[in-house]
Every structure is written in C-alpha cells, then in structure tokens.
Scaffold this motif. Structure first.
Motif, PDB file in Angstrom:
ATOM      1  N   ASN A  22       0.812  -1.227   0.000  1.00  0.00           N
ATOM      2  CA  ASN A  22       0.000   0.000   0.000  1.00  0.00           C
ATOM      3  C   ASN A  22       0.845   1.276   0.000  1.00  0.00           C
ATOM      4  O   ASN A  22       0.341   2.349   0.336  1.00  0.00           O
ATOM      5  CB  ASN A  22      -0.959   0.008   1.204  1.00  0.00           C
ATOM      6  CG  ASN A  22      -1.949  -1.144   1.130  1.00  0.00           C
ATOM      7  OD1 ASN A  22      -2.435  -1.488   0.040  1.00  0.00           O
ATOM      8  ND2 ASN A  22      -2.229  -1.747   2.283  1.00  0.00           N
ATOM      9  N   GLU A  23       2.114   1.188  -0.352  1.00  0.00           N
ATOM     10  CA  GLU A  23       2.981   2.373  -0.431  1.00  0.00           C
ATOM     11  C   GLU A  23       3.570   2.440  -1.834  1.00  0.00           C
ATOM     12  O   GLU A  23       4.108   1.447  -2.342  1.00  0.00           O
ATOM     13  CB  GLU A  23       4.110   2.297   0.593  1.00  0.00           C
ATOM     14  CG  GLU A  23       5.020   3.519   0.560  1.00  0.00           C
ATOM     15  CD  GLU A  23       6.182   3.403   1.533  1.00  0.00           C
ATOM     16  OE1 GLU A  23       6.698   4.441   1.946  1.00  0.00           O
ATOM     17  OE2 GLU A  23       6.567   2.256   1.866  1.00  0.00           O
ATOM     18  N   ARG A  24       3.427   3.613  -2.472  1.00  0.00           N
ATOM     19  CA  ARG A  24       3.959   3.745  -3.826  1.00  0.00           C
ATOM     20  C   ARG A  24       5.480   3.761  -3.787  1.00  0.00           C
ATOM     21  O   ARG A  24       6.100   4.471  -2.982  1.00  0.00           O
ATOM     22  CB  ARG A  24       3.449   5.019  -4.480  1.00  0.00           C
ATOM     23  CG  ARG A  24       3.882   5.131  -5.949  1.00  0.00           C
ATOM     24  CD  ARG A  24       3.183   6.243  -6.676  1.00  0.00           C
ATOM     25  NE  ARG A  24       3.612   6.290  -8.066  1.00  0.00           N
ATOM     26  CZ  ARG A  24       3.103   7.124  -8.965  1.00  0.00           C
ATOM     27  NH1 ARG A  24       2.135   7.977  -8.614  1.00  0.00           N
ATOM     28  NH2 ARG A  24       3.535   7.104 -10.217  1.00  0.00           N
ATOM     29  N   VAL A  25       6.095   2.958  -4.656  1.00  0.00           N
ATOM     30  CA  VAL A  25       7.552   2.876  -4.725  1.00  0.00           C
ATOM     31  C   VAL A  25       7.977   3.103  -6.163  1.00  0.00           C
ATOM     32  O   VAL A  25       7.158   3.065  -7.093  1.00  0.00           O
ATOM     33  CB  VAL A  25       8.052   1.499  -4.231  1.00  0.00           C
ATOM     34  CG1 VAL A  25       7.733   1.295  -2.761  1.00  0.00           C
ATOM     35  CG2 VAL A  25       7.475   0.356  -5.054  1.00  0.00           C
ATOM     36  N   ILE A  26       9.288   3.320  -6.373  1.00  0.00           N
ATOM     37  CA  ILE A  26       9.838   3.503  -7.724  1.00  0.00           C
ATOM     38  C   ILE A  26      11.050   2.600  -7.874  1.00  0.00           C
ATOM     39  O   ILE A  26      11.689   2.202  -6.892  1.00  0.00           O
ATOM     40  CB  ILE A  26      10.227   4.963  -7.986  1.00  0.00           C
ATOM     41  CG1 ILE A  26      11.301   5.426  -6.977  1.00  0.00           C
ATOM     42  CG2 ILE A  26       9.022   5.879  -7.943  1.00  0.00           C
ATOM     43  CD1 ILE A  26      11.872   6.787  -7.298  1.00  0.00           C
ATOM     44  N   LEU A  27      11.414   2.299  -9.084  1.00  0.00           N
ATOM     45  CA  LEU A  27      12.621   1.543  -9.398  1.00  0.00           C
ATOM     46  C   LEU A  27      13.579   2.462 -10.152  1.00  0.00           C
ATOM     47  O   LEU A  27      13.178   3.132 -11.104  1.00  0.00           O
ATOM     48  CB  LEU A  27      12.276   0.331 -10.267  1.00  0.00           C
ATOM     49  CG  LEU A  27      11.370  -0.739  -9.638  1.00  0.00           C
ATOM     50  CD1 LEU A  27      11.042  -1.812 -10.667  1.00  0.00           C
ATOM     51  CD2 LEU A  27      12.037  -1.361  -8.414  1.00  0.00           C
ATOM     52  N   ILE A  28      14.836   2.501  -9.719  1.00  0.00           N
ATOM     53  CA  ILE A  28      15.848   3.266 -10.455  1.00  0.00           C
ATOM     54  C   ILE A  28      17.036   2.356 -10.711  1.00  0.00           C
ATOM     55  O   ILE A  28      17.314   1.427  -9.936  1.00  0.00           O
ATOM     56  CB  ILE A  28      16.295   4.534  -9.684  1.00  0.00           C
ATOM     57  CG1 ILE A  28      16.952   4.152  -8.349  1.00  0.00           C
ATOM     58  CG2 ILE A  28      15.161   5.490  -9.486  1.00  0.00           C
ATOM     59  CD1 ILE A  28      17.611   5.304  -7.656  1.00  0.00           C
ATOM     60  N   SER A  29      17.772   2.623 -11.781  1.00  0.00           N
ATOM     61  CA  SER A  29      18.917   1.777 -12.130  1.00  0.00           C
ATOM     62  C   SER A  29      20.124   2.161 -11.272  1.00  0.00           C
ATOM     63  O   SER A  29      20.239   3.288 -10.789  1.00  0.00           O
ATOM     64  CB  SER A  29      19.260   1.930 -13.603  1.00  0.00           C
ATOM     65  OG  SER A  29      19.841   3.202 -13.844  1.00  0.00           O
ATOM     66  N   MET A  30      21.046   1.212 -11.138  1.00  0.00           N
ATOM     67  CA  MET A  30      22.265   1.452 -10.374  1.00  0.00           C
ATOM     68  C   MET A  30      23.133   2.498 -11.064  1.00  0.00           C
ATOM     69  O   MET A  30      23.776   3.327 -10.414  1.00  0.00           O
ATOM     70  CB  MET A  30      23.028   0.140 -10.222  1.00  0.00           C
ATOM     71  CG  MET A  30      24.182   0.180  -9.242  1.00  0.00           C
ATOM     72  SD  MET A  30      24.849  -1.452  -8.911  1.00  0.00           S
ATOM     73  CE  MET A  30      25.620  -1.782 -10.498  1.00  0.00           C
ATOM     74  N   ASP A  31      23.142   2.513 -12.389  1.00  0.00           N
ATOM     75  CA  ASP A  31      23.927   3.510 -13.131  1.00  0.00           C
ATOM     76  C   ASP A  31      23.391   4.919 -12.885  1.00  0.00           C
ATOM     77  O   ASP A  31      24.162   5.880 -12.763  1.00  0.00           O
ATOM     78  CB  ASP A  31      23.908   3.203 -14.622  1.00  0.00           C
ATOM     79  CG  ASP A  31      24.712   1.958 -14.970  1.00  0.00           C
ATOM     80  OD1 ASP A  31      25.551   1.567 -14.141  1.00  0.00           O
ATOM     81  OD2 ASP A  31      24.496   1.385 -16.056  1.00  0.00           O
ATOM     82  N   ALA A  32      22.076   5.041 -12.816  1.00  0.00           N
ATOM     83  CA  ALA A  32      21.484   6.359 -12.557  1.00  0.00           C
ATOM     84  C   ALA A  32      21.866   6.840 -11.165  1.00  0.00           C
ATOM     85  O   ALA A  32      22.145   8.030 -10.962  1.00  0.00           O
ATOM     86  CB  ALA A  32      19.969   6.280 -12.699  1.00  0.00           C
ATOM     87  N   PHE A  33      21.869   5.895 -10.195  1.00  0.00           N
ATOM     88  CA  PHE A  33      22.268   6.288  -8.838  1.00  0.00           C
ATOM     89  C   PHE A  33      23.745   6.702  -8.810  1.00  0.00           C
ATOM     90  O   PHE A  33      24.128   7.652  -8.129  1.00  0.00           O
ATOM     91  CB  PHE A  33      22.023   5.127  -7.870  1.00  0.00           C
ATOM     92  CG  PHE A  33      22.284   5.488  -6.437  1.00  0.00           C
ATOM     93  CD1 PHE A  33      21.307   6.105  -5.667  1.00  0.00           C
ATOM     94  CD2 PHE A  33      23.524   5.239  -5.847  1.00  0.00           C
ATOM     95  CE1 PHE A  33      21.548   6.452  -4.355  1.00  0.00           C
ATOM     96  CE2 PHE A  33      23.769   5.587  -4.536  1.00  0.00           C
ATOM     97  CZ  PHE A  33      22.778   6.184  -3.777  1.00  0.00           C
ATOM     98  N   GLY A  34      24.573   5.974  -9.596  1.00  0.00           N
ATOM     99  CA  GLY A  34      25.989   6.355  -9.676  1.00  0.00           C
ATOM    100  C   GLY A  34      26.159   7.749 -10.239  1.00  0.00           C
ATOM    101  O   GLY A  34      27.005   8.517  -9.784  1.00  0.00           O
TER     102      GLY A  34
END
Length: 631
Positions: A22-34
């Motif tokens: 019941n909590e909205r989450v997102i997915l981000i790539s490891m390269d984007a975090f880098g």
C-alpha cells in the motif's frame, strides 16, 4: 510464510504506478544512482554528499522499521532480522549477519545492541567502482544509513552503523558494525556529524561568518604589524613596542633573550616578573636535562604553547641572521583564559618586527663599536699628534679620554687550523667582549693590534684590585662561551696621559707574554723591576745577556731546545718543585728529571745554585717580555 514473501504478495502494478504494501515505490537503475552520486560530489562536495546519502539511507531504514513494528512480531530478534531481509528484497545488497547481541532490562526496553555483518554485491560499492577510481574510505553510505535508521527505530535508541571494510577502497568484502551509541564512545563522534542535517544556506552563512572573522583577524594582524613598523621607523624602543601591543591586544606580552631574561614587557606587574622568569627557566632547564639524556634537541624553532606553574604562554622565537636571538610570548596569567589561533599568528608577526628591531640595534651598535675600535687603533698607531684632537674625537663617541685608564691585551689560542673558522671566531669574540662589558655596565674601547684584542678601560669604573678581578670574571665568561679556546689577559699600569697610550699598550703586551696555563691574568705591576727595565731600547743587550747565561740552550732554535727552555722556566718559576713543574708541562716526573739532567749538561752547572738560577730566571723572563720566547 516469511514476512518478505508475504510482502511480495502485496506488490501491485498498474496505471504507471507501483505499490508495495500500500505504499507507492519507484525503481531506479544502479547507473542512474551512480550518476546522482557523481553530480552530488561535483556540486556540493564529498563530505556533504556523504551526509546526504547517509541521511537518505537512514530514512529508508526508519520507514521499513515502522512497517515492521506495525506487524507486531513475536520477538525483538525477529524484528531485527527482518531488516536485512527487506534490504536484500530491494536489491541493495546480499546481507549476511555474522554477530548479534541484544541486552535488555527484565521485561523492559533494550539497553544496548551490537550487530555485525557482511554486504555482498553492494550496489553502492559496485556503482562507485564503475564511475570512479579506488576510494580512500568506505563508500556504502546509504547502506550504513539504512542499518542505523532501522536499528535505532526498532530498538528505540540511537544505534550507529559504521562500514569498516569496503570493496570500493580495495578490500575483499564490505563489512559493517552497528552498536548503540554508548558502546561506541568517542570512536564514533566524527560519524555523528553526518546524521545532522545542516541546510546549505546555513552552511554558507557559517562559512561567511568564518570568512568575516578571518578577514577581521587578518585586518587586526595587519593593523598591529603596520603600527609596530611605523613606531620602529620612528625610533621607539622595545618597551614602547610592548606597551603598544598590550594596548591593542589586551594581552600581557614579554620579550626575553635565549636565557629567558626579560628584555621588555607590558601588562605584567613588576612583582610577578621574577616568578615568571624563574618558572620558565626551571621548565627549560629540566627539559634540557631530560632531552640531553634522551639525546634530543631541546630547542624549538616554531611557535609553542607552554604550560607552567604560574602561567601559560604562547612562545615564538625571534630570529636574527638565521639564529635564535630570543623569544616573544603572550602570557595567560589566568589559566582558564581561552586562546585563539589569531593570537599565535599576530605573535609571529610581532616576532618579525622584533627581528627588525634587534637587527637595527645590532647594526647600529656594531657600527659604533667599529668606530670606537678604529679610533683606539689609530691612537695606538700614533695617528693623533695632540691631546686636544684625541679628546675631541672621544667626545664624539661619548668617551672622556681625559680620565685615568688601563690598557688590557687579550691573547687567545684557538685549537683550529681552519683560517675561515678563526676569522669567524675572532669576530664572535669581539661581540662576546662587547656583550659582557654591556652586562657589567663597563664603557670600554675594543680594538685589534698585532693579532690580539686590545681594550681601553676607564679607571674611574675599576680600581687596581677590581681591574684584575674583572679580567678573571671575563676570562670565566669567555671560557664558557668558547670552550675550545684558551684566553690570557695582560693589564697595564694605571695611566693618566692618553698621549702615552702606546706605552701602556706595550706594558699590557709584556704582561700577557708572562701568562701561562695556570696564570691566565697577569698585571704589569706584578712583573716588578724586570717589567720596567725591559723595553725596545735594550732588546739587543737583553739578547746578548741571555746568550751568555743560557749558552747552548739559547743558540739552538729548534723545537726541542724551545721545550728545554720552557722546562727550565717552569722549574725555576716553581722553585725546583718537580710535581708542580711536571703538572704545568703535562709530563711525567721521570720525563722531567731527564730534561733537567739534559739542561744541566748543556749549561755545565748544577741547577741547585740559587745565584745562577736567579740570573737564568731573569734571562728567561726578559726573553718572554721581548717576545723571543713563548710560554
């Protein structure tokens, strides 16, 4: 069913959104975090980036911990172990717990927790290595923050995690430790800074205030330096400079020489100065003793903070021509008074001004002393024909040459064959004599003549007994200053006519020729009638008489014959006492007996005849006085 498995059943996808429990989450790539990490470092710097990521990870951990608490699990251990499972489920790392210890009060809250583990395939470490070179410190900042936030929320107390090894800096694995704050102690103090969020605007305000303070400090230092330089140009003395510094800084200041004797001070009551001097002298005497035993150098060439019984001080050395001339210090008589870095910086600037002051004083003094020395040398060389001319020149250097005076000749022996070293020593010796005369309040003229140091001392300062005593004291002082040299003094009779300065110089020369290793100070008066009768007019007659009495000993001029003449002189001087003669010559009794026998053979008479011995002794004295024989 495990909590993480139940959680995955609650994953919902649709309409461009992703919900988990019941909590909205997102997915981000490891390269984007880098890339995010890279841009943060470029824009706000490494330290702020580290704090940002730790606090970001902490919020993730706090959020997950709140959800776990809402599940009402059966035990604290289960709730703690759920944290690594959630971490792995989100793809951050493969978490392995290697140690867990929880202390709780009976039926009460957690008192402390200690947890250790390993992160494999850390997304942060791998992402860092893809973007950067090997790091100097661990780089899994969000993982550290996550553990800290999760455990702090579950255990209801501050728990701090620290990465102790990281593949991002070349270690074989990423290892971490998490402990309650009280278990860390001072070891974790630096890490706590990253958990306190300071807005960048606030940081800029703090930075601006620091820059403003630094600007004001530099302005104060520049103002003090400029004021002192102006006063120095205006001819102010060191006491005046000290008073100005005290007025501007409101701090007691003291200038001292290398023996920590006061040169000038301000802001200190006279009654305290003696205690302050004794305190610092005892401190450095003890330090010198300890460092000599430890074979360390006890001197210091930079600023130092010294804590003493009566006070504390910041000390800065004052350099003059690459040598330490003295020290300047701010005194903190109230030990609770705080010190600031600007005080040390200002004191260092003060030391530069003091160096300029002492250099000017030294140059002026040396110029005046050279003028005095040149004047004395001209008098000895007969440059002035009238007494009036001499007196007029004397007035220019504030020296009344109409007063009675003594002439002193100082001869020295330096154990060195290095000509450059001897020239340097000669100059240092003149400076030492001048320094000593200043300390004793003696107004003297110092010059050079025929390789010796010549001094003219006014008799009103010293009577006949005091002049000899002062020479012995000067001998002791110079022997301490120059341990590799031997010094001998010759003192003239009391003189009243400055036009006869050359004659009295000759008296001092004849006196110093009679000095020995055991009698380093000789007065012309002590030579008696012999000293008066012998002069330049009867040198030829003296040589003829000496040749008649000394015979073969005088005719042969080699080194062995000179040693025999010295042996004969000391043998007669000590009245035939073998022990004293051998001691003065530094030979054995048997060696002395051999020499005496050899002398008797050459002279052709027994050395126990008092009449002949007297004539021999007078002959030797005469040769010494005219410079034909050296002792």
């Amino acid at each position: 069913m495990l909590y993480t498995e139940r959680l995955l059943d609650r994953l919902e996808v649709g309409d461009g959104s992703l919900f988990l429990n019941n909590e909205r989450v997102i997915l981000i790539s490891m390269d984007a975090f880098g890339m995010l990490r890279h841009d943060l470092i470029q824009n706000i710097g490494f330290e702020r980036m580290k704090g940002f990521l730790i606090r970001y990870g902490r919020e993730l951990g706090v959020n997950d911990a709140k959800k776990i608490l809402s599940e009402h699990m059966s035990s604290l251990t289960d709730m703690i172990k759920a944290g690594p499972a959630l971490h792995m489920m989100k793809g951050h790392a493969d978490v392995k717990t290697t140690y867990l210890e929880i202390d709780t009060e009976e039926l009460g809250p957690v008192t402390s927790v200690c947890m250790e583990g390993i992160w494999r395939n850390s997304y942060e470490a791998i992402g860092y290595m893809n973007c950067f070179k090997k790091a100097a410190e661990p780089v899994c900042h969000t993982l550290v923050g996550y553990v800290s936030g999760y455990l702090s929320t579950i255990c209801n107390q501050q728990v701090i995690a620290k990465e102790v090894a990281c593949i991002g800096k070349g270690d074989p694995e990423c290892r971490w430790i998490a402990k309650s704050n009280d278990l860390w102690g001072k070891e974790i103090e630096h890490e706590l800074i990253y958990y306190k969020q300071t807005p960048i605007v606030k940081e800029l305000e703090i930075t601006y205030e620091k820059l403003l303070e630094e600007r004001n400090n530099l302005q104060l230092a520049a103002t003090i330096h400029k004021r002192l330089t102006q006063e120095l140009v205006n001819g102010k003395d060191l006491d005046s400079l000290a008073q100005i510094i005290f007025q501007l800084m409101k701090l007691p200041i003291i200038f001292e020489d290398t023996q920590f004797r006061q040169l000038a001070s301000a802001g200190v009551q006279e009654k305290h100065l003696k205690d302050i001097q004794e305190d610092v002298q005892q401190h450095f005497q003890h330090k010198q003793f300890v460092n000599k035993r430890m074979k360390h150098d006890h001197s210091f060439r930079d600023a130092a903070i010294i804590k003493l019984a009566s006070h504390e001080r910041i000390m800065v050395p004052i350099f003059l021509q690459e040598h330490i001339y003295g020290y300047c210090s701010f005194l903190y008589l109230n030990k609770e008074a705080s010190r600031t870095p600007i005080e040390q910086m200002i004191l260092e600037r003060i030391s530069y001004v003091a160096s300029s002051y002492f250099l000017y004083a030294k140059t002026s003094f040396e110029t005046a002393e050279r003028m005095k020395g040149h004047f004395l040398e001209e008098m000895l060389n007969g440059r002035y024909a009238t007494k009036k001319e001499i007196l007029q020149r004397g007035q220019l250097i504030h020296f009344d040459l109409d007063e009675p005076y003594y002439m002193i000749v100082l001869k020295y022996e330096l154990h060195s064959d290095n000509m450059k070293e001897e020239l340097t020593f000669h100059q240092q010796l003149i400076e030492a004599i001048t320094t000593y005369s200043q300390s004793e309040n003696l107004n003297i003229l110092v010059g050079q003549q025929q390789g010796n140091i010549v001094m003219l001392v006014q008799a009103k300062q010293l009577d006949e007994q005091q002049i000899e005593k002062t020479c012995w004291e000067a001998h002791s002082y110079l022997s301490q200053q120059f341990s590799t040299a031997a010094f001998y003094f010759g003192i003239s009779l009391r003189a009243t006519n400055i036009l006869k300065v050359g004659e009295h110089y000759d008296e001092a020369v004849r006196a110093v020729r009679m000095s020995t290793a055991t009698s380093q100070v000789i007065t012309f008066q002590s030579l008696g009638v012999v000293g008066v009768l012998i002069n330049e007019k009867n040198v030829s007659a003296i040589k003829r008489m000496a040749a008649m009495y000394l015979g073969p000993l005088y005719k042969c001029g080699d080194a062995k014959q000179q040693e025999l003449l010295r042996t004969l002189y000391f043998f007669l001087f000590y009245g035939g006492n073998l022990e004293q003669t051998a001691s003065s010559l530094a030979i054995s009794i048997s060696g002395l007996r051999y020499r005496v026998q050899k002398i008797e053979e050459l002279l052709g008479h027994n050395m126990r005849n008092p009449t002949e011995n007297y004539q021999l002794f007078l002959s030797l004295q005469a040769l010494i006085l005219i410079g034909e024989l050296e002792m």
